[in-house]
Design a protein around this motif. Structure first.
Motif, mmCIF file in Angstrom:
data_model
loop_
_atom_site.group_PDB
_atom_site.id
_atom_site.type_symbol
_atom_site.label_atom_id
_atom_site.label_comp_id
_atom_site.label_asym_id
_atom_site.label_seq_id
_atom_site.Cartn_x
_atom_site.Cartn_y
_atom_site.Cartn_z
ATOM 1 N N GLU A 1 -9.866 -3.101 -0.070
ATOM 2 C CA GLU A 1 -9.693 -1.651 -0.116
ATOM 3 C C GLU A 1 -8.503 -1.228 0.751
ATOM 4 N N PRO A 2 -7.586 -0.398 0.192
ATOM 5 C CA PRO A 2 -6.443 0.075 0.978
ATOM 6 C C PRO A 2 -6.875 1.093 2.035
ATOM 7 N N PHE B 1 -9.646 5.142 4.456
ATOM 8 C CA PHE B 1 -9.505 4.391 3.215
ATOM 9 C C PHE B 1 -9.212 5.336 2.049
ATOM 10 N N VAL C 1 0.826 -1.187 0.000
ATOM 11 C CA VAL C 1 0.000 0.000 0.000
ATOM 12 C C VAL C 1 0.865 1.243 0.000
ATOM 13 N N ARG D 1 -5.023 -3.576 3.962
ATOM 14 C CA ARG D 1 -6.194 -3.742 3.096
ATOM 15 C C ARG D 1 -7.282 -4.479 3.865
#
Length: 528
Positions: free
Chosen positions: A74-75, A98, A2, A70
């Motif tokens: 979703e990061p 997020f 990420v 995550r």
């Protein structure tokens, strides 16, 4: 991996010390300056100082600001932390931002973690919602929930960027509910209308986290150190989140929840006892989840417990619990009971219960016993406040059919209910996991019969040691501690003679064989 760089950010200088302060979300109304601890509100394009927050209670968590990961693809990044305090201790609420702009909260939950998100209200809360009792079933937003805890809590400290402006002085009602699908619903009345958050349990290794705190979780204490208020022995907590620690010299149990406040530490003295079978601090590789994958677990605490029979005709039982710690997986309990060993962990949801049965994660359980459990002796550290003769109300369940090794426990302490799930394990597995020498196997076996003839040797003396341990534990729970040893080994036995000599009595009746508790699936004390 990420990318920790935000797509956009709002930066300004602290109005008190001039240090740079960054907001990663345009919706965040406040932040805490990392240099001077000032609480800063966004007022247009400027920052307005409204006070200074207390220092954070440094805990065992590997999480810290800037950790990225995550969740459901979703990061996100951890950009803030609110540290909550209530009568039984503290817990953290980590603000996760997020990449899509959504805010979530990664919260601690009985030594594990829950990822929760704010949910809009679809219907009004039940009348007097803040005065419901633990265990009560309620409907909220047309869905069934069971009340797990009701507490008065406040934001004790904070860091980074939060999605709300906390009240550091006023405590508010925090209601936590759970359902049979493994969800957690949290409601608090710090705002009107009350905010609602719904989440599920998560395992930190499943979040693909980067930037975690490195090294061990050893507590940071002030240079003056901590001394036992009873004997003056220096105390060194190894886990920052520990709220109680037993003095290694005088065995006093010390409340260290206020160790950084400059006030005197509360404590209570307890009798000396024998060392646990598994040495304190020992690390073992154990599958605590029953998933087939083993982790390294360290023994950080040990407690002896017994039930309190409702009548003199009921049999009394005792058991011992080892508190295990893993930096990413939290806490687990290794239980040494009369009928064998088991490993249990607190669970997030609640079973579906009906009459004398319970269903949880596809397994049906039948109720064994309901009893009051009392903690009689502790050593090591605990993430809840240990009190003298601490009592809980417990109900034990055992799996049916092919799931006979599965176990379930409901434990209530004050205004909090904790469910724990586990399974029985062989003593040989415990010994192998923690590197216990084979010569001590007799001390670990719990299903061996007491009759028959045997000669002294190394195993014979091990059995004598076991009997002495039994006697000491029974002495803390019963006024006639030698009756059971006499009934088991005979009045002429060496075990009974040693018991009588130690207790200064000639034995006596210790009750019949009916009833009694299953003993030993519980998860310790009351704690968030």
């Amino acid at each position: 991996m990420v990318d920790p760089t935000p797509q956009r950010a709002w930066r300004a200088l602290c109005s008190f010390c001039g240090a740079p302060v960054e907001f990663r979300s345009a919706d965040s109304p406040m932040a805490v300056c990392s240099y001077c601890r000032s609480t800063l509100l966004r007022d247009g394009d400027t920052l307005r100082r409204i006070g200074q927050v207390a220092d954070l209670f440094d805990d065992h968590s590997p999480l810290q600001l800037g950790v990225a990961g995550r969740y459901q693809g979703e990061p996100f990044m951890l950009v803030g932390r609110a540290q909550m305090a209530y009568d039984e201790g503290v817990w953290n609420e980590w603000h996760a931002l997020f990449d899509n702009g959504r805010s979530g909260w990664l919260s601690e939950d009985n030594g594990q973690h829950v990822f929760a998100f704010e949910q809009p209200a679809r219907s009004a809360l039940p009348e007097h919602w803040a005065r419901v009792a633990p265990g009560q079933a309620v409907f909220i937003d047309q869905a069934p929930w069971v009340v797990a805890s009701v507490a008065m809590a406040r934001v004790q400290a904070a860091e980074g960027e939060l999605a709300f402006v906390p009240d550091f002085k006023q405590a508010h009602t925090v209601l936590e509910l759970r359902d049979t699908q493994g969800q957690v619903l949290s409601i608090d009345d710090s705002e009107t209308p009350p905010r609602r958050f719904v989440g599920r349990a998560v395992a930190l290794p499943d979040l693909a986290l980067s930037g975690l705190r490195e090294g061990s979780s050893e507590a940071k204490v002030k240079s003056s150190g901590i001394e036992c208020p009873n004997c003056g022995t220096p105390l060194t907590p190894r886990l920052g989140q520990s709220l109680s620690i037993a003095c290694p010299s005088c065995k006093s149990v010390v409340d260290i929840s206020q160790k950084d406040e400059g006030a005197g530490l509360g404590y209570y003295a307890q009798d000396n006892g024998l060392e646990p079978l598994i040495p304190m601090g020992r690390t073992g590789r154990l599958d605590a989840e029953g998933s087939g994958y083993a982790d390294d677990w360290q023994v950080v605490g040990y407690q002896e417990r017994c039930d309190e029979p409702e009548s003199s005709e009921d049999e009394q039982t005792f058991w011992r619990e080892y508190l295990l710690y893993n930096q990413q997986n939290g806490f687990a309990f290794l239980v040494d009971a009369e009928d064998g060993w088991s490993v249990v962990r607190p669970v997030t949801g609640v079973p579906s219960t009906r009459s004398a049965t319970a269903a949880f994660k596809g397994v049906t359980y039948r109720k064994k016993y309901t009893y009051t459990a009392k903690t009689t002796y502790v050593i090591g550290e605990f993430y809840w406040k240990v009190r003298r003769d601490q009592r809980t109300l417990n109900t034990d369940y055992v799996g049916t059919g092919s799931h006979g090794t599965h176990q379930l426990n409901r434990e209530q302490t004050g205004s909090e209910i904790t469910w724990s799930a586990g399974r029985a394990i062989d003593a040989a597995v415990v010994m192998k996991a923690f590197g216990i020498h084979a010569a001590k196997a007799a001390a670990f076996r719990r299903d061996a019969g007491a009759g028959g003839s045997w000669s002294f040797g190394e195993q014979g003396w091990v059995w004598v040691l076991v009997v002495i341990i039994v006697v000491i534990m029974l002495a803390r729970c019963s006024s006639d501690e030698c009756g059971r040893v006499r009934d088991t080994y005979g009045a002429a036995s060496l075990e009974y003679q040693q018991c009588s000599s130690r207790a200064g009595s000639s034995g006596g009746s210790w009750g019949g064989s009916g009833g009694g508790s299953w003993g030993g699936y519980s998860s310790g004390g009351s704690h968030k």
